[in-house]
Design a protein around this motif. Structure first.
Motif, mmCIF file in Angstrom:
data_model
loop_
_atom_site.group_PDB
_atom_site.id
_atom_site.type_symbol
_atom_site.label_atom_id
_atom_site.label_comp_id
_atom_site.label_asym_id
_atom_site.label_seq_id
_atom_site.Cartn_x
_atom_site.Cartn_y
_atom_site.Cartn_z
ATOM 1 N N GLU A 14 38.665 25.463 20.238
ATOM 2 C CA GLU A 14 37.992 24.659 21.171
ATOM 3 C C GLU A 14 38.808 24.482 22.503
ATOM 4 N N LEU A 15 40.256 24.308 22.134
ATOM 5 C CA LEU A 15 41.112 24.051 23.227
ATOM 6 C C LEU A 15 40.891 25.328 24.122
ATOM 7 N N ALA A 16 41.125 26.624 23.588
ATOM 8 C CA ALA A 16 41.213 27.918 24.456
ATOM 9 C C ALA A 16 39.539 27.751 25.201
ATOM 10 N N MET A 17 38.635 27.452 24.467
ATOM 11 C CA MET A 17 37.337 27.587 25.136
ATOM 12 C C MET A 17 37.283 26.569 26.281
ATOM 13 N N GLY A 18 37.663 25.455 26.167
ATOM 14 C CA GLY A 18 37.799 24.558 27.263
ATOM 15 C C GLY A 18 38.511 24.936 28.228
ATOM 16 N N ASN A 19 39.596 25.812 28.236
ATOM 17 C CA ASN A 19 40.431 26.590 29.238
ATOM 18 C C ASN A 19 39.812 27.885 29.765
ATOM 19 N N GLU A 20 38.618 28.277 28.942
ATOM 20 C CA GLU A 20 37.983 29.573 29.373
ATOM 21 C C GLU A 20 38.557 30.571 29.144
ATOM 22 N N ASN A 21 39.533 30.615 28.194
ATOM 23 C CA ASN A 21 40.281 31.665 27.463
ATOM 24 C C ASN A 21 39.407 32.037 26.478
ATOM 25 N N LEU A 22 38.743 33.194 26.538
ATOM 26 C CA LEU A 22 37.703 33.693 25.576
ATOM 27 C C LEU A 22 38.549 34.406 24.565
ATOM 28 N N ASP A 23 39.285 35.370 25.134
ATOM 29 C CA ASP A 23 39.962 36.016 23.878
ATOM 30 C C ASP A 23 40.599 35.103 22.877
ATOM 31 N N GLN A 24 41.354 34.114 23.346
ATOM 32 C CA GLN A 24 42.239 33.437 22.485
ATOM 33 C C GLN A 24 41.065 32.367 21.758
ATOM 34 N N ALA A 25 39.841 31.865 22.413
ATOM 35 C CA ALA A 25 39.068 31.519 21.523
ATOM 36 C C ALA A 25 38.281 32.286 20.122
ATOM 37 N N LEU A 26 38.029 33.438 20.813
ATOM 38 C CA LEU A 26 37.646 34.377 19.596
ATOM 39 C C LEU A 26 38.776 34.524 18.528
#
Length: 526
Positions: A14-26
């Motif tokens: 969720e934190l990665a998504m909030g920062n628009e870091n899609l690869d880390q979110a996945l």
């Protein structure tokens, strides 16, 4: 299952998504799925990320598994619909949204189903269905946000404009202003819609409110002033211009805007055209020509720098091609394949109103191909900043100005360019004006243009307009007007009056007055 590790993975994702870091979110959503493969939330979120990354196959895998785990949850089906929506498969998306609607959904998704359906219907140009779904969206929204959502309001404005429902579009624009009173765009749309309905006082009030309440920079101020100039132009010669000074106000303001450092190239080009039109209206004929030529000269410079791979036809080459085409038409007339009684032997059908429609073989009138100006073709991929329509408007102004000056050599020169316009009216006007200028030159004793040549050209262009009439499309009204004028100018008043009877009341009155004028001129003013 390690609950702590699972929760940490979700939190990191969720934190990665909030920062628009899609690869880390996945990475972290997939980590959560390694711990709990059937977690619907992780599947849905991972699928959404795959959609953003345009990896639709993996997205659909996630959504499909989520549906298998919880088939009665409409949210999962809605997510699948979004995948199809962003993939561009609107029909499949609408199918999924409709299926989701029949399931149990969260309040948020229940409302957004209708929003997505509205978007799909709008994109499919089913505007009435789109409006119904927007209304459903606003009714289903429990937060009250939908009623003031600028995206929804602007979409509804576009739909109402497409449906030519200016009144409801105007209401939506006012709603937009009330929802976002500091946003300039709402005021601009509202003002232009009011202008379309000739509500000049309200339009001026809207502009004044924009200056007072909206937030804008120097370019925003330029847009306000440009709209005010259009307001002055629209108000001129109406009862809202009691002092008769709106043209002068517009003339002064447009002149200032043209030399302003703000505004886009397209806006500056449009302003040059507006100024040229104002000059023409105000009797500043030479200034109108000079102003329009500013744009035409710029267009020529753009065409030269475009350096097309294939050389564009010169005006002389275009004219030679057209002369070849008209020669073929003339031969057809001499051989009896085209003449004034041609319609009597043509195949006759009847329209839904019982009116006779004569059908002619394609190509019998010898229409030439329309050429484009080098560097201005919208599909050429050239870096030109001047649109073809703007060039045609400038040519229309110069042609009108030369006609007022009775400089028929210049009229013919511009008409030869204008008749190749993509705009049907301009193209028709160019064809008509070329024939008219030849007729006037012949009447003035030109050695180059004889009466016989003028009449032959009139017959050819009348035949062209006859064919355009028979196409029975939106261009037919233009064709019948020009055909009637040319009959009147040729002294064929009965035929001109026959054409006038086919027109709406306003056009008929204007053409009948022109027929009377032609009669008087032929009779020495009597």
């Amino acid at each position: 299952m390690d609950i702590q590790e699972f929760n940490d993975a979700i939190a990191n994702a969720e934190l990665a998504m909030g920062n628009e870091n899609l690869d880390q979110a996945l990475k972290w959503y997939n980590k959560a799925l390694e711990i709990q493969p059937d977690d619907v939330y992780s599947l849905s979120r991972a699928g959404a990320v795959y959609v953003v990354k345009n990896d639709f196959d993996k997205a659909f895998e996630c959504f499909k598994k989520a549906i298998e785990v919880d088939p009665d949850n409409g949210d999962n089906i809605f997510n699948m619909g979004n995948g199809y929506f962003f993939k561009g498969d609107l029909s499949r998306a609408m199918e999924m949204y409709s299926e989701a609607e029949m399931k149990t959904c969260s309040d948020d998704v229940k409302a957004r189903i209708y929003y997505q359906l509205a978007l799909c219907c709008s994109m499919k140009e089913d505007y009435k269905a789109a409006l119904v779904n927007y209304e459903k969206y606003q009714d289903a929204d429990t937060t009250g946000v939908a009623m003031t959502d600028p995206d929804v309001i602007t979409e509804k404005i576009k739909i109402y404009i497409a449906l030519a429902d200016i009144d409801n579009a105007t209401k939506c624009a006012l709603q937009w202003i009330n929802a976002a009173p500091s946003l300039l765009d709402g005021y601009m749309v509202y003002t232009n819609l009011l202008l379309a309905n000739d509500e000049f006082d309200k339009a001026e009030e809207a502009l004044n409110n924009a200056e007072k309440y909206a937030e804008y920079d120097d370019n925003g101020k330029f847009n306000i002033d440009m709209t005010r100039a259009h307001l002055y132009v629209a108000k001129s010669d109406t009862d809202k211009d009691p002092n008769g000074d709106c043209d002068q106000k517009a003339y002064d303001l447009v002149g200032q805007l043209i030399v302003s450092p703000y505004g886009t190239d397209k806006q500056k080009n449009e302003l040059v055209i507006v100024l040229a039109e104002l000059c023409l209206k105000m009797g500043k004929i030479d200034e109108a020509i000079d102003t329009a030529n500013m744009l035409l000269n710029k267009a020529e410079a753009v065409a030269e720098t475009a350096a097309p791979a294939a050389a564009a036809m010169t005006a002389e080459e275009i004219e030679a091609q057209m002369e070849q085409d008209t020669a073929q038409m003339g031969l057809a007339m001499e051989e009896g394949r085209i003449d004034e009684s041609m319609g009597d032997s043509a195949e006759i059908n009847y329209d839904e109103n019982g009116q006779p429609i004569r059908n002619y073989p394609d190509g019998v009138f010898g229409e030439g191909a329309v050429e484009t100006v080098a560097g201005l073709d919208k599909e050429s991929g050239s870096p030109a900043v001047i649109e073809r329509e703007q060039v045609d408007k400038a040519r229309f102004v110069t042609l009108s100005a030369y006609a007022i000056k009775e400089d028929y050599e210049k009229v013919m020169e511009v008409a030869k360019e204008l008749k190749h316009s993509d705009n049907t009216y301009y193209a028709f006007f160019g064809n008509y004006s070329e024939a008219f200028s030849v007729k006037k030159l012949a009447e003035n004793g030109s050695e180059k243009y004889t009466t016989e040549r003028a009449q032959k050209m009139y017959d050819e262009i009348i035949a062209f307009f006859r064919k355009e009439m028979l196409n029975r499309n939106e261009n037919s009204a233009y064709a019948v007007i020009f055909r009637a004028r040319m009959y009147a100018e040729s002294g064929k008043y009965a035929k001109a009056e026959e054409m006038a009877e086919l027109m709406n009341d306003e056009d008929k009155a204007a053409v009948m007055a022109y027929i009377d004028q032609c009669r008087k001129e032929q009779n020495g003013g009597k």
